[in-house]
Motif scaffolding. Structure first.
Motif, PDB file in Angstrom:
ATOM      1  N   GLY A 180       0.796  -1.222   0.000  1.00 36.65           N
ATOM      2  CA  GLY A 180       0.000   0.000   0.000  1.00 36.65           C
ATOM      3  C   GLY A 180       0.829   1.272   0.000  1.00 36.65           C
ATOM      4  N   CYS A 181       2.181   1.256  -0.137  1.00 36.33           N
ATOM      5  CA  CYS A 181       2.991   2.472  -0.087  1.00 36.33           C
ATOM      6  C   CYS A 181       3.230   3.006  -1.486  1.00 36.33           C
ATOM      7  CB  CYS A 181       4.347   2.173   0.564  1.00 36.33           C
ATOM      8  SG  CYS A 181       4.197   1.645   2.285  1.00 36.33           S
ATOM      9  N   ASP A 182       2.996   4.348  -1.706  1.00 45.45           N
ATOM     10  CA  ASP A 182       3.282   4.982  -2.988  1.00 45.45           C
ATOM     11  C   ASP A 182       4.751   5.388  -3.033  1.00 45.45           C
ATOM     12  OD1 ASP A 182       0.109   6.723  -2.990  1.00 45.45           O
ATOM     13  OD2 ASP A 182       0.664   4.747  -3.790  1.00 45.45           O
ATOM     14  N   GLY A 183       5.293   5.547  -4.257  1.00 49.01           N
ATOM     15  CA  GLY A 183       6.653   6.049  -4.404  1.00 49.01           C
ATOM     16  C   GLY A 183       6.751   7.492  -3.928  1.00 49.01           C
ATOM     17  N   GLY A 214       4.482   4.167  -6.798  1.00 46.88           N
ATOM     18  CA  GLY A 214       4.993   2.809  -6.715  1.00 46.88           C
ATOM     19  C   GLY A 214       3.878   1.777  -6.850  1.00 46.88           C
ATOM     20  N   VAL A 215       4.259   0.527  -7.110  1.00 48.63           N
ATOM     21  CA  VAL A 215       3.304  -0.579  -7.218  1.00 48.63           C
ATOM     22  C   VAL A 215       3.187  -1.255  -5.854  1.00 48.63           C
ATOM     23  CG1 VAL A 215       2.789  -2.768  -8.348  1.00 48.63           C
ATOM     24  CG2 VAL A 215       3.866  -0.913  -9.639  1.00 48.63           C
ATOM     25  N   SER A 216       1.962  -1.471  -5.379  1.00 50.58           N
ATOM     26  CA  SER A 216       1.745  -2.064  -4.062  1.00 50.58           C
ATOM     27  C   SER A 216       2.061  -3.555  -4.072  1.00 50.58           C
ATOM     28  CB  SER A 216       0.285  -1.877  -3.627  1.00 50.58           C
ATOM     29  OG  SER A 216      -0.032  -0.506  -3.522  1.00 50.58           O
ATOM     30  N   ALA A 217       2.656  -4.006  -2.989  1.00 49.79           N
ATOM     31  CA  ALA A 217       2.837  -5.444  -2.769  1.00 49.79           C
ATOM     32  C   ALA A 217       1.712  -5.924  -1.859  1.00 49.79           C
ATOM     33  CB  ALA A 217       4.187  -5.727  -2.126  1.00 49.79           C
ATOM     34  N   LEU A 270       2.742  -8.424  -6.661  1.00 50.27           N
ATOM     35  CA  LEU A 270       2.607  -6.985  -6.886  1.00 50.27           C
ATOM     36  C   LEU A 270       1.273  -6.679  -7.553  1.00 50.27           C
ATOM     37  CD1 LEU A 270       6.204  -6.148  -8.182  1.00 50.27           C
ATOM     38  CD2 LEU A 270       5.300  -5.909  -5.846  1.00 50.27           C
ATOM     39  N   ASP A 271       0.623  -5.658  -7.076  1.00 46.08           N
ATOM     40  CA  ASP A 271      -0.692  -5.254  -7.601  1.00 46.08           C
ATOM     41  C   ASP A 271      -0.488  -4.429  -8.881  1.00 46.08           C
ATOM     42  OD1 ASP A 271      -3.457  -3.225  -6.328  1.00 46.08           O
ATOM     43  OD2 ASP A 271      -3.385  -4.789  -7.878  1.00 46.08           O
ATOM     44  N   THR A 272      -0.129  -5.091  -9.946  1.00 46.42           N
ATOM     45  CA  THR A 272       0.245  -4.389 -11.171  1.00 46.42           C
ATOM     46  C   THR A 272      -0.907  -3.634 -11.816  1.00 46.42           C
ATOM     47  OG1 THR A 272      -0.114  -6.424 -12.418  1.00 46.42           O
ATOM     48  CG2 THR A 272       2.140  -5.969 -11.675  1.00 46.42           C
ATOM     49  N   ASN A 273      -2.147  -4.054 -11.580  1.00 48.76           N
ATOM     50  CA  ASN A 273      -3.287  -3.329 -12.163  1.00 48.76           C
ATOM     51  C   ASN A 273      -3.923  -2.360 -11.175  1.00 48.76           C
ATOM     52  OD1 ASN A 273      -4.594  -5.035 -10.435  1.00 48.76           O
ATOM     53  ND2 ASN A 273      -5.722  -6.160 -12.026  1.00 48.76           N
ATOM     54  N   ASN A 274      -3.288  -2.211  -9.983  1.00 51.61           N
ATOM     55  CA  ASN A 274      -3.717  -1.221  -8.979  1.00 51.61           C
ATOM     56  C   ASN A 274      -5.204  -1.331  -8.606  1.00 51.61           C
ATOM     57  OD1 ASN A 274      -1.195   0.205  -8.605  1.00 51.61           O
ATOM     58  ND2 ASN A 274      -1.500   1.051 -10.678  1.00 51.61           N
TER      59      ASN A 274
END
Length: 642
Positions: A24-27, A54-57, A82-86
């Motif tokens: 849940g952390c953004d870049g 960033g992409v969430s894990a 990784l939540d690649t599709n957000n």
């Protein structure tokens, strides 16, 4: 003796924590460039570009139920990716399979079950060890040797706390037979047959014996209960016998010892020309001695046209040809409430439990148990012995009648609950049989199993009743009704089910035994009972250890027993599966005919169980005594916390 402990798969803790912290952390945004230092021709630094998000894990945790192939005792599957599709969901395509971890539940080590004693009668296939009970003062186990007409006395005083493990348990024979009660000789009565049950209360023993009628029908005469006085230092002394109803199948004393109750099954003869009424006999115990006459509590008030006919649920199976309700109801087993006020009576073939007020000596009610829906995911079964695989599936439109054999009663929050081993049983006689296979049924064309009942690897071979299932009487079967629930259940005294073990027994045994699950008890053939009643739970006992109440459920066909913590009937949990059977032994038992290595096979066909509290145990630890009908062996397990 094989006892299965639980596995624990390794977990990459550091990797898991790292991904969890990232979840849940953004870049971070890029920082502004630093201004250039003033000087000759110095220029300002340019602003840095904003960082991209960033992409969430993500972490996904799935609970694994008991019976899972990788974790027989349940556990958790932990997936990361990784939540690649957000979308804030860990989709299947996003799972990093290389990081997937499985954590199996550790065995509930607080309860240890170990084999410490065993008596081998060397009599196979002739019911040489059925119902068991125990006399604390003499440290003697009493074991029904049914077909012989006798009860064996086994000396448990020499048992120690030293367990026997592994293959040594298959041939263990460290218990001595002291003597036997010969009920034919002691009573001097004619026409007596098999001994069916035994019960001990204080220094009083009661044994139920079936009897032929004057026309030579083997079990249709009124049976008897024989009473013996027990002592710590001498052999039992015969006291008297009391006539009861036809085919007394179970005897049990009330907890306070004030009465003995007898389930008179009243089965018909082979051609169904004689069908005695089922009943429950109540024998008062006065000044520690039995009364001379029993009171028979029958069911004639529920006959068509009688005073209580309207109380009988249509879901109670009354299927015998030309039988009245009183003839058709067949009491199998009795449990008595802890306060000794009520008797709960399993009516196995009728799929019901009767409630009897002991003091009033009347039937209070008859509870229909209904049907178990094998179409539900939690109730899936393996329905074929011809599929050459473990194949647990849900089948919409297929049901199982619970039809319990052994039942027991206990209290929770000042309320009575009934525990049942849902074996199942068919009426199958020369003169009338309701037993068939699903392939023989004529289904409504809209039935979801219209095609699968013609497939031997699916439902075609499933044993079913032909007596019920046509709900609208149009000649087409609407519900496929099989025998037994393949489970154990907990019920209220009013007949409400509060727990059922679902498909646990087949899930767990298939995970641990593979193709040896649903085995028969007279040979090692593997998956040979899936088309019938599966593991066929029959024997049952409960015991208090510490603050917990445990149920022990014997699997008649697969052999061995399940253990569940039932302290709270609304929060039941699986504990262990224990067996002392060698599935590699090559043997076959057909009645008294034996082939191969039967002596190496271990314990086959648990029929009766008795829990012994620590204060009454010769070893100082709680014991579980099991009579194994097919192997003719009596096994003693020690229970402790480790």
């Amino acid at each position: 003796m094989m006892k299965f402990a639980k596995c624990k798969a390794p977990l990459l803790i550091s990797a898991l924590l790292s991904t969890a912290l990232l979840s849940g952390c953004d870049g971070d945004d890029g920082h502004d460039g630093i201004n250039g230092i003033d000087g000759t021709n110095g220029i300002d630094g340019t602003n840095g570009t904003d960082g991209s998000n960033g992409v969430s894990a993500l972490v996904n945790i799935t609970e694994l139920l008991a019976g899972n192939a990788q974790c027989p005792f349940g556990g958790q599957q932990i997936e990361t990716g990784l939540d690649t599709n957000n979308n804030n969901l860990l989709d299947v395509a996003e799972v990093d399979a290389s990081q997937t971890q499985v954590i199996c539940n550790v065995s509930q080590r607080q309860l240890s079950v170990e084999l410490v004693g065993r008596y081998q009668s060397d009599v196979y296939g002739l019911s040489a060890a059925e119902i068991v009970d125990y006399h604390a003062a003499s440290q003697t186990a009493f074991v029904v040797n049914a077909q012989s007409g006798k009860v064996d006395l086994l000396d448990l005083s020499t048992l120690s706390q030293t367990p026997v493990v592994g293959e040594a348990g298959y041939t263990l024979n460290n218990i001595t037979k002291l003597a036997e009660l010969d009920l034919n000789a002691d009573t001097g009565l004619a026409l007596l047959g098999a001994v069916n049950s035994v019960s001990v209360s204080g220094d009083l023993l009661a044994a139920a014996v079936e009897r032929a009628d004057a026309n030579g029908n083997a079990t249709q005469g009124n049976g008897i209960v024989a009473f013996y006085r027990l002592s710590a230092s001498s052999l039992p002394q015969y006291l008297s016998s009391v006539d009861v109803g036809a085919l007394p199948d179970n005897v049990t004393f009330s907890p306070d010892g004030s009465v003995l109750l007898v389930a008179n099954e009243g089965e018909p003869n082979s051609d169904y020309s004689v069908d005695p009424e089922g009943s429950v006999a109540i024998i008062d115990i006065i000044n520690n001695s039995p009364a001379n006459v029993a009171t028979l509590v029958g069911f004639s008030d529920f006959n068509v046209g009688a005073a209580r006919a309207s109380e009988l649920s249509a879901d109670i199976n009354i299927t015998g040809p030309g039988a009245t309700v009183a003839q058709d109801l067949e009491p199998e087993y009795i449990a008595v409430s802890p306060d000794s006020q009520f008797a709960y009576v399993s009516l196995q073939e009728n799929n019901a439990i009767a409630v009897i007020d002991i003091q009033a000596k009347t039937v209070t009610r008859i509870n229909a148990l209904g049907a178990k829906d094998f179409g539900l995911a939690d109730n899936k079964i393996d329905a074929s012995d011809k599929d050459d695989m473990v194949n647990l599936k849900s089948y919409a439109g297929v049901y199982g009648m619970y039809q319990p054999d052994t039942i027991v009663s206990y209290r929770w929050n000042n309320t009575d609950f009934i525990v049942s081993a849902n074996e199942g049983d068919a009426r199958d006689y020369d003169g009338f049989s309701e037993e068939g296979r699903a392939e023989d049924l004529t289904l409504d064309t809209n039935h979801p199993q219209f095609a699968s009942i013609q497939d031997d690897t699916q439902l075609a071979r499933l044993k079913v009743t032909t007596s019920i299932g046509d709900d609208n009487n149009d000649g087409l079967v609407d519900r496929i009704m099989a025998y037994g629930g393949r489970s154990f259940s907990i019920w209220t005294a009013q007949g409400q089910q509060v727990y059922d073990s679902g498909s646990d027994f087949e899930q767990i045994t298939s995970a641990l035994l593979g193709m040896n699950f649903n085995n028969n008890n007279d040979e090692n053939k593997g998956d040979s009972r899936s088309d019938d009643k599966g593991p066929e739970p029959e024997a049952l006992a409960i015991g208090q250890l510490g603050d917990s109440t445990y149920a022990f459920i014997g699997l008649e066909r697969t052999s061995g027993f399940m253990i569940y913590d039932i302290s709270n009937p609304f929060a039941v949990s699986f504990v262990d599966y224990v067996h002392n059977r060698d599935f590699t032994a090559d043997f076959a038992i057909d009645g008294g005919d034996i082939e191969g290595q039967a002596t190496q096979a271990g314990d086959l066909g648990p029929e009766g169980m008795k829990f012994i509290a620590a204060n009454n145990s010769p070893t100082g630890l709680p014991l579980l005594i099991i009579g194994n009908e097919v192997s003719g062996t009596t096994a003693v397990y020690q229970l402790s916390f480790k």
